[in-house]
Design a protein around this motif. Structure first.
Motif: not given
Lengths: 89, 288, 331, 131
Positions: C110-113, C226-229, C99-104, C91-92
């Motif tokens: 939470d931290l998901d692992i 939006w992440d998916i987009d 460093g993906l676009e989705a991170s902007l 996830k986030g």
């Protein structure tokens, strides 16, 4: 515990401001502020010479300072490790 | 929302919506003379709404919501709707403010020099600031001080002063009756009455000042003054700020500069008049 | 235009925002946790000064969120490094770390692992040793429920940093009908410079779609969509589309992925080939847009229906009844 | 490290005494996000004991959550505690109205162990007083 080698972040990662006897550190990688008292700043400085295990770190500190009670180094490293200021190699 | 009001306080604009008319009427009366936000644009939205739909009519209780919300918040009685609106604005500042370093502090100014008074609730800073505001100082705010990260100046945020219990009588003797809100009896914090800052404080709410002294006042003991070291002042101010950590390096630099450039004192005082006297002394020393 | 609708339009086409209801747009964006993403979309445009100041502050805040997110991942890495197992960020956190676009401007809670299921006990005890603590009472109903039926450990929280970690061993609850191939998720994951891993691009999208449509009640769904987009736009290629189809089938998640593509195209104009909206899609769309310009949730009945659906997806009806009964008795 | 102090300059001729085994607990204090002072102005709060995440659990004397019916542990409170009640409880140990005084310490310890993200934490944070 013996044998674990510790690393501190490079000088550039930490901004230090001295305020009456204490040091206030801004740690860039975490964005966190730590207020540290002696001997924490001295330990962080000593680790700037490179990674060291507890014994090597004590050698470096004894070269500069007079002190007794070497075994407390483990507690001090534990605090710095928990704060993320040092990590194991 | 059914009822709405927009308010500009210092540099911050709020949009407040309410399911009931009465809290906003009270708010509009309390903030008479404050400017409206330019073009109606606002930084934060506050909502006063029923906790459950039927609670709009049945034992109405006001839930405090908005752009930023906290869990654990209990609703207030509709009779305390004005307090709910005030808390709603405070909440947005405490959780959402990211432009200035927010200090939980009262600030007063004279000759361009500001005294920042910070401490736990009940330390008396609101009363002290309110009284100084009537005695020749300009009240910049009784609740939040805004520290500009680039210039190190303090910006005014002159909200209505929240007077509690004994402080209400003290200020009723000082300020004109038409500047007070209704007395809110039996709130979770005791009796509360809001006081509108005087005309000068409102007229000059766009004008900042340089910090000159940091005070940690404590009400209730014999008068005493002690110096506060820079490290202690730094630590205590981080604990008085809700956004210090979120501002990162810029917050660190601004706060370090503040404690290195401005002296800090802790004062104990048995009554407000004593504190006003102490502060007059400090001012003479600072000017000297 | 409602708050959520104007938000979607502003994200899709920042140039279309004129003298609109800025206050409503900002409130809807904050409520949907998209204020950071919107602030980056609006960067460099001529805006009213107060609105520009709000977005500038949101962008600065995003920098802090990134630092904090990456640091939490790093502290987790330090705690788990001695185990020598693959640790996959999700996830986030993964978007930021890779460093993906989705991170902007992406907010992260939470931290998901994701870790191999057989490593769960070792992971949990290493985290407990490193300062994480249990949020739920060990051996209590919730704790046992999590361990038996969920796709993750009961959440842990760090005692000093106050941040939660969700340790997953797969991407859907074991009670859900689709059975994603957890081993293939880990097998296909990609190593980052620091040794942590992230899911392969196609699996990232499959996971995001599963999280959005096959699990939960769609709260905060606009952000997930939006992440998916963003992911689809960044990875798009002919090959990638084929891979995505294959991975969706492999994880038995072709249906949620299809719906994600259709709705992403519908709401955000994502340039993907996707079929026409179904009747059900329209209900999802209405649920995603159920927020007005004061940031309030609308469509009470619709939201309740999706809440129930969220539970039904997780478990068969009889089990759900028993679960809700036990939870109610504990109140 | 950058900064103005000179502690990292090696000066072998003037040796300083270092106290390694500090008597005080910790030599590192980390600044945490603070709501403590402000939250009193921003919310009228309540603390459920225990929170909904642990519905039904009993509270051991040290404040930890244990299985219902555990001997020596206190049952969940029927109603959430109001901010002022919690303040009194934490300061003086006095138990709020309707709360078994012998269990007050367990409830107080539960509240002290609250963390961010848990129901009641923001309320607790708002009641903590420095010094």
């Amino acid at each position: 515990m013996a044998g674990s080698r510790y690393i501190a972040d490079p000088e550039s990662a930490v901004t230090k401001v001295a305020l009456d006897g204490l040091a206030v550190l801004f740690h860039e990688p975490s964005g966190m502020t730590h207020i540290v008292a002696s001997p924490a700043p001295e330990i962080l400085d000593a680790l700037q010479q490179g990674p060291a295990d507890a014994a090597e770190l004590l050698r470096r500190l004894h070269a500069r300072f007079d002190f007794e009670g070497d075994e407390a180094i483990h507690a001090r490293l534990g605090e710095l490790e928990a704060a993320g200021l040092v990590r194991r190699a | 929302m059914r009822h709405r009001l927009a308010l500009q306080i210092g540099p911050v604009a709020f949009r407040i919506g309410s399911a009931w008319r009465s809290p906003l009427d009270a708010l509009a009366r309390l903030y008479a003379g404050y400017p409206a936000p330019a073009d109606g644009l606002c930084d934060f939205t506050v909502r006063l709404e029923p906790e459950r739909p039927w609670r709009r009519f049945l034992r109405p209780s006001v839930a405090i919501r908005g752009d930023y919300v906290l869990p654990d918040a209990a609703p207030l009685a509709l009779a305390h709707g004005l307090l709910a609106a005030e808390m709603g604005m405070n909440l947005q500042m405490a959780l959402g403010q990211r432009t200035w370093l927010l200090l939980h502090a009262a600030t007063v100014e004279k000759d361009g020099r500001a005294i920042v008074m910070t401490g736990e609730s009940g330390a008396g800073k609101s009363t002290l600031a309110a009284l100084l505001g009537e005695r020749g100082w300009r009240l910049m705010g009784d609740e939040f001080a805004l520290l500009d990260l680039a210039s190190g100046a303090l910006l005014p945020f002159p909200r209505a002063i929240s007077l509690k219990n004994g402080a209400i009588g003290v200020m009723e003797a000082e300020a004109a009756a038409d500047r007070f809100g209704p007395r809110l009896a039996g709130t979770p914090k005791g009796d509360i009455r809001h006081l509108r800052p005087n005309a000068e404080a409102i007229a000059r709410m766009g004008e900042g000042a340089r910090p000159a002294l940091i005070l940690f006042p404590r009400f209730g003991s014999a008068a005493a003054v002690r110096g506060v070291g820079q490290a202690e002042a730094f630590m205590r101010l981080t604990q008085a700020s809700t956004n210090y950590v979120a501002l990162g390096r810029r917050g660190f630099d601004a706060l370090a500069n503040l404690v290195r450039g401005v002296p800090a004192l802790a004062i104990d005082y048995p009554d407000t008049e004593t504190a006003v006297g102490l502060i007059a002394d400090f001012r003479r020393e600072l000017a000297a | 235009m409602t708050g959520a609708r104007s938000l979607v339009r502003a994200l899709r086409d920042p140039g279309s925002v004129g003298a609109c209801d800025w206050n409503g747009l900002v409130s809807a964006a904050r409520a949907e946790q998209l204020i950071g993403s919107l602030a980056f979309r609006m960067e460099g445009r001529k805006l009213p000064p107060r609105i520009e100041a709000i977005f500038a502050a949101a962008r600065r805040d995003a920098a802090h969120v990134r630092t904090r997110t990456l640091w939490e991942a790093e502290m987790c890495r330090r705690a788990l490094a001695p185990l020598g197992i693959p640790v996959v960020l999700m996830k986030g956190t993964a978007f930021h770390a890779a460093g993906l676009e989705a991170s902007l401007g992406r907010s992260v809670g939470d931290l998901d692992i994701l870790v191999p299921r057989e490593s769960l006990p070792a992971v949990e005890s290493a985290l407990l040793d490193a300062g994480w603590e249990r949020l739920k009472q060990a051996g209590g109903y919730d704790d046992v429920y999590y361990r038996r039926w969920m796709h993750e450990l009961p959440p842990l929280i760090h005692k000093d940093r106050d941040r939660m970690i969700d340790v997953h061993h797969t991407i859907l609850p074991l009670t859900a009908r689709p059975r994603p191939d957890a081993a293939a998720l880990i097998e296909g994951s990609v190593a980052l410079d620091n040794g942590l891993r992230v899911l392969a691009p196609a699996d990232m999208i499959v996971h995001a779609a599963a999280h959005l449509f096959a699990d939960g009640d769609l709260a905060g769904g606009l952000r997930n969509l939006w992440d998916i987009d963003r992911l689809l736009r960044e990875f798009d290629s002919v090959d990638f589309r084929r891979t995505l189809e294959e991975r969706a089938r492999l994880h038995q998640l072709a249906a949620p992925v299809g719906r994600a593509l259709r709705l992403a195209r519908r709401l955000y104009g994502t340039p993907v080939a996707a079929g026409r909206l179904t009747v059900a899609d329209r209900l999802f769309e209405a649920r995603l847009l159920a927020r007005n310009s004061w940031g309030q949730e609308r469509g009470k009945l619709l939201r309740f229906a999706f809440y129930l659906r969220g539970h039904l997806l997780r478990m068969p009806p009889l089990m759900l009844a028993r679960h809700l009964w036990t939870k109610a008795a504990m109140r | 490290m950058s900064g103005t102090d000179d502690s990292n300059a090696f000066v072998p001729s003037r040796r300083t005494v270092l106290v390694l085994g500090a008597a005080a607990a910790s030599t590192v204090v980390t600044v945490r996000p603070a709501l403590a002072q402000t939250a009193g102005s921003v919310l009228n709060c309540e603390i459920p004991v225990p929170g909904p995440h642990a519905g039904g659990s009993y509270i051991a004397p040290d404040g930890s959550l244990v299985a219902p019916g555990t001997p020596g542990a206190a049952p969940p409170l029927a109603r959430p505690l109001r901010g002022e009640e919690v303040k009194t409880l934490l300061r003086s140990g006095a138990s709020p109205a309707g709360v078994d005084p012998s269990a007050a310490q367990a409830y107080a310890n539960y509240i002290r162990r609250l963390q961010a993200g848990m129901s009641g934490f923001t309320c607790y944070a708002s009641l903590q007083m420095p010094r």
